[in-house]
Enzyme design. Structure first.
Site, PDB file in Angstrom:
ATOM      1  CE  LYS A 176       4.109  -7.724  -3.643  1.00 42.01           C
ATOM      2  NZ  LYS A 176       3.489  -8.389  -2.502  1.00 42.01           N
ATOM      3  CD  GLU A 189      -7.830   0.061 -11.109  1.00 42.62           C
ATOM      4  OE1 GLU A 189      -6.966  -0.692 -11.598  1.00 42.62           O
ATOM      5  OE2 GLU A 189      -8.658  -0.311 -10.270  1.00 42.62           O
ATOM      6  N   GLY A 193       1.284  -5.362  -0.355  1.00 38.60           N
ATOM      7  CA  GLY A 193       1.021  -3.995  -0.802  1.00 38.60           C
ATOM      8  C   GLY A 193       0.558  -3.085   0.326  1.00 38.60           C
ATOM      9  NE  ARG A 194      -4.015  -6.510   3.275  1.00 40.11           N
ATOM     10  CZ  ARG A 194      -4.016  -7.409   2.303  1.00 40.11           C
ATOM     11  NH1 ARG A 194      -3.907  -7.034   1.046  1.00 40.11           N
ATOM     12  NH2 ARG A 194      -4.148  -8.701   2.579  1.00 40.11           N
ATOM     13  CD  GLU A 211      -6.583  -5.183  -0.499  1.00 44.16           C
ATOM     14  OE1 GLU A 211      -7.322  -4.529  -1.256  1.00 44.16           O
ATOM     15  OE2 GLU A 211      -5.351  -5.111  -0.557  1.00 44.16           O
ATOM     16  CG  HIS A 239     -21.003  18.875  14.438  1.00 47.92           C
ATOM     17  ND1 HIS A 239     -21.898  19.564  15.236  1.00 47.92           N
ATOM     18  CD2 HIS A 239     -19.802  18.990  15.051  1.00 47.92           C
ATOM     19  CE1 HIS A 239     -21.245  20.099  16.268  1.00 47.92           C
ATOM     20  NE2 HIS A 239     -19.977  19.754  16.178  1.00 47.92           N
ATOM     21  CE  LYS A 269      -6.994  -5.772  -8.771  1.00 50.47           C
ATOM     22  NZ  LYS A 269      -5.659  -6.269  -8.458  1.00 50.47           N
TER      23      LYS A 269
HETATM   24  O1  F6P Z   1      -6.821  -3.633  -4.346  1.00 49.21           O
HETATM   25  C1  F6P Z   1      -6.133  -4.767  -4.717  1.00 49.21           C
HETATM   26  C2  F6P Z   1      -4.652  -4.569  -4.733  1.00 49.21           C
HETATM   27  O2  F6P Z   1      -4.057  -5.725  -5.204  1.00 49.21           O
HETATM   28  C3  F6P Z   1      -4.085  -4.172  -3.363  1.00 49.21           C
HETATM   29  O3  F6P Z   1      -3.831  -5.235  -2.542  1.00 49.21           O
HETATM   30  C4  F6P Z   1      -2.882  -3.389  -3.737  1.00 49.21           C
HETATM   31  O4  F6P Z   1      -2.439  -2.600  -2.683  1.00 49.21           O
HETATM   32  C5  F6P Z   1      -3.415  -2.595  -4.907  1.00 49.21           C
HETATM   33  O5  F6P Z   1      -4.279  -3.492  -5.588  1.00 49.21           O
HETATM   34  C6  F6P Z   1      -2.378  -2.057  -5.847  1.00 49.21           C
HETATM   35  O6  F6P Z   1      -1.575  -3.063  -6.388  1.00 49.21           O
HETATM   36  P1  F6P Z   1      -0.225  -2.750  -7.135  1.00 49.21           P
HETATM   37  O7  F6P Z   1       0.702  -2.101  -6.170  1.00 49.21           O
HETATM   38  O8  F6P Z   1       0.283  -4.071  -7.592  1.00 49.21           O
HETATM   39  O9  F6P Z   1      -0.544  -1.840  -8.282  1.00 49.21           O
END
Ligand code: F6P
Length: 549
Positions: free
Chosen positions: A206, A212, A267-268, A353, A384, A512
């Site tokens: 987003k 990452e 995002g979620r 979150e 189990h 972060k």
């Molecule tokens: O984990 C933090 C976060 O901002 C989430 O809310 C989001 O889903 C994820 O990182 C990935 O963010 P992006 O889609 O901006 O890379």
């Protein structure tokens, strides 16, 4: 005293919880033949049984009263009307618009969102069809056989969970893979068997700033260009989904290969948008639409059903009852259907979150426990592993049991065995077995009095452990859509009841920011950063060992 705890309905529930702690569900069941009918709902996609909670009609009345005092219905209207209920980020929360295909249903600041959504869907359809039919070609003219989605959090968990859940519905015309971890092992493992000439990457972010994802995207691009010997190949092998078109195109992705995302979709909650592109590629566009339709069906239920028959509202109220009033601190999600094996991980982000916070809308510390931690595993494996704890530890863990009447992959003799366990577990968690019964059973087996005295206390199951049962007819794009939306609206309702800003995630920012600074230190740059002695020494140790390698 906070606004919530000073409500008469809140105080009633606090006092009522003290009384209810003296009750046992066994008695509540034996005293009321109609308990199941009273505390269950049949919806198109599933049966929802919440009778195995420590509740009575009075409890539910008190909880519905609280929901009304918290103006849950009005807040629900505000969300659907596009009010900026994400106050800390000054944004609307309109993932529901993504699955409403009726035109002109949603407007925001005078703009017709439904048109935007429909345009985006048209773009998804056209792209998906091209990739699936082989019309979209790689740099050497070969058709695409593998799609790798690079994204993390909401840009990974939802699409991956759905892809796994609906594997049975995929015609496998293209294989879809996911890379989320910045640990290079994952991308190396995913790329090893793939052919760059036939691989397409979706960079899903987003913000298009997530370190990452950017790191993985760079690695993927190098992998492709090393094979193609031509930077122009990128246009045929990289698409992006992002609300930040500038960053996506600065990264090297062609404008026409960027799918839109909007700040009114969190995002979620975004798998319904172009973030769901890998789902559409895997299943075909029509099945992606069925997923949206299932969610829309749940949206309509949530929007229109009275609180007393509203499944997401009831789930939120029960979570509040079990955690805030009865004191449970965690909640298990236990799917008894292999396709749902990634559901718990998905719901961890969705709920934790969203609502894992401790200040209210005014920014004041709340003086009540908020939401539980979410954990779990596919049911049988869990049995189990950790069910011992669910049955006999002194922590009560409310659990959602999710199963299906029919398996999508029927193998003779398996499903009834699975489901026998499904039903047995909620019965055992509710009823338990008392010492007298344990002693009688041991006696009937001919055990000595001495043995019985020694073992009986260990075999007692106190029971009285709350569970919800969600029984789907079968996993399908539509029923899965409904199931996910059920939890989304539960989470929204929880946030309102607890006065929590459910749609921001400031809690992930601190770590972060620090990681970005520490990364510079790890790469050798001097840093003015002063850490605590533990962090300083750990970094020093890491660097010294690394230097020797
Ligand atoms: O984990 C933090 C976060 O901002 C989430 O809310 C989001 O889903 C994820 O990182 C990935 O963010 P992006 O889609 O901006 O890379």
């Amino acid at each position: 005293m906070s606004a919530r705890t000073s409500l008469a309905s809140w105080k009633y529930l606090q006092a009522h919880a003290k009384q209810m702690k003296q009750q046992h569900m066994r008695t509540l069941f034996s005293d009321n033949d109609n308990r199941f009918n009273e505390f269950s709902l049949k919806l198109p996609a599933f049966l929802f049984d919440y009778s195995k909670n420590l509740i009575t009609a009075d409890t539910m009345q008190g909880l519905f009263g609280l929901a009304r005092d918290c103006e849950l219905e009005q807040w629900r209207e505000k969300m659907f009307a596009g009010e900026r209920i994400n106050t800390t980020e000054d944004r609307s929360v309109l993932h529901v618009a993504l699955r409403d295909r009726t035109t002109k249903a949603f407007t925001l600041d005078g703009e017709n969102l439904s048109d935007k959504v429909n345009q985006a869907l048209t773009q998804i359809k056209s792209f998906t069809d091209k990739v699936r039919t082989g019309q979209w070609k790689g740099y050497s003219g070969k058709r695409i056989t593998d799609v790798v989605n690079i994204g993390v959090g909401g840009s990974n968990l939802g699409p991956q969970m759905v892809t796994e859940a609906l594997k049975h519905y995929s015609d496998q015309s293209v294989s879809v893979h996911y890379v989320s971890n910045v640990d290079g092992t994952q991308i190396a493992d995913v790329l090893r068997p793939l052919d760059p000439e036939k691989t397409l990457f979706i960079i899903s972010s987003k913000t298009f700033t997530t370190t990452e994802t950017m790191t993985n995207a760079q690695t993927a691009m190098k992998w492709l260009v090393t094979s193609a010997f031509d930077q122009n190949a990128v246009a045929k092998h990289f698409v992006a989904v992002s609300a930040n078109k500038e960053n996506a195109s600065a990264f090297g992705i062609e404008q026409q290969n960027i799918f839109d995302m909007w700040d009114w979709v969190g995002g979620r909650f975004s798998l319904w948008s172009a973030i769901g592109l890998p789902i559409a590629i895997d299943l075909g566009f029509d099945k992606f639409i069925e997923l949206l339709e299932g969610a829309h069906e749940m949206d309509q239920h949530f929007k229109n059903a009275p609180l007393e028959q509203n499944a997401p509202v009831i789930m939120a109220l029960l979570s509040l009852w079990n955690c805030t009033f009865l004191g449970s601190q965690s909640q298990a999600i236990l799917p008894y259907d292999q396709p749902l094996h990634k559901l718990t991980a998905y719901l961890q982000q969705a709920e934790m979150e969203s609502n894992g916070k401790s200040v209210n809308w005014q920014g004041e510390d709340v003086d009540y426990p908020t939401v539980p931690s979410i954990w779990g595993e596919i049911g049988i494996n869990g049995q189990h592993a950790f069910y011992q704890y669910l049955h006999q530890s002194n922590n009560v863990v409310p659990a959602d049991f999710i199963g299906s009447v029919q398996s999508v992959t029927p193998v003779q003799g398996h499903h009834d065995t699975l489901m026998a366990n499904f039903f047995a577990q909620t019965e055992a968690l509710m009823g338990g077995v008392d010492e007298q019964q344990v002693r009688e059973d041991l006696k009937a087996k001919g055990r000595t009095a001495e043995y019985i005295d020694k073992v009986a206390p260990h075999k007692v199951h106190k029971g009285n452990r709350p569970t919800n049962t969600i029984l789907l007819d079968q996993i399908s794009p539509k029923s899965l859509g409904s199931l996910i939306a059920l939890y989304e609206h539960k989470i929204f309702s929880q946030g309102i009841l607890l006065q929590i800003c459910s749609f921001d995630q400031w809690g992930v920012e601190l770590g972060k920011g620090l990681a970005n600074k520490i990364q510079q230190e790890l790469s050798g740059e001097e840093s003015a950063q002063i850490h605590d002695s533990s962090t300083t020494e750990l970094i020093k140790y890491y660097k010294s060992i690394k230097a020797k390698k």
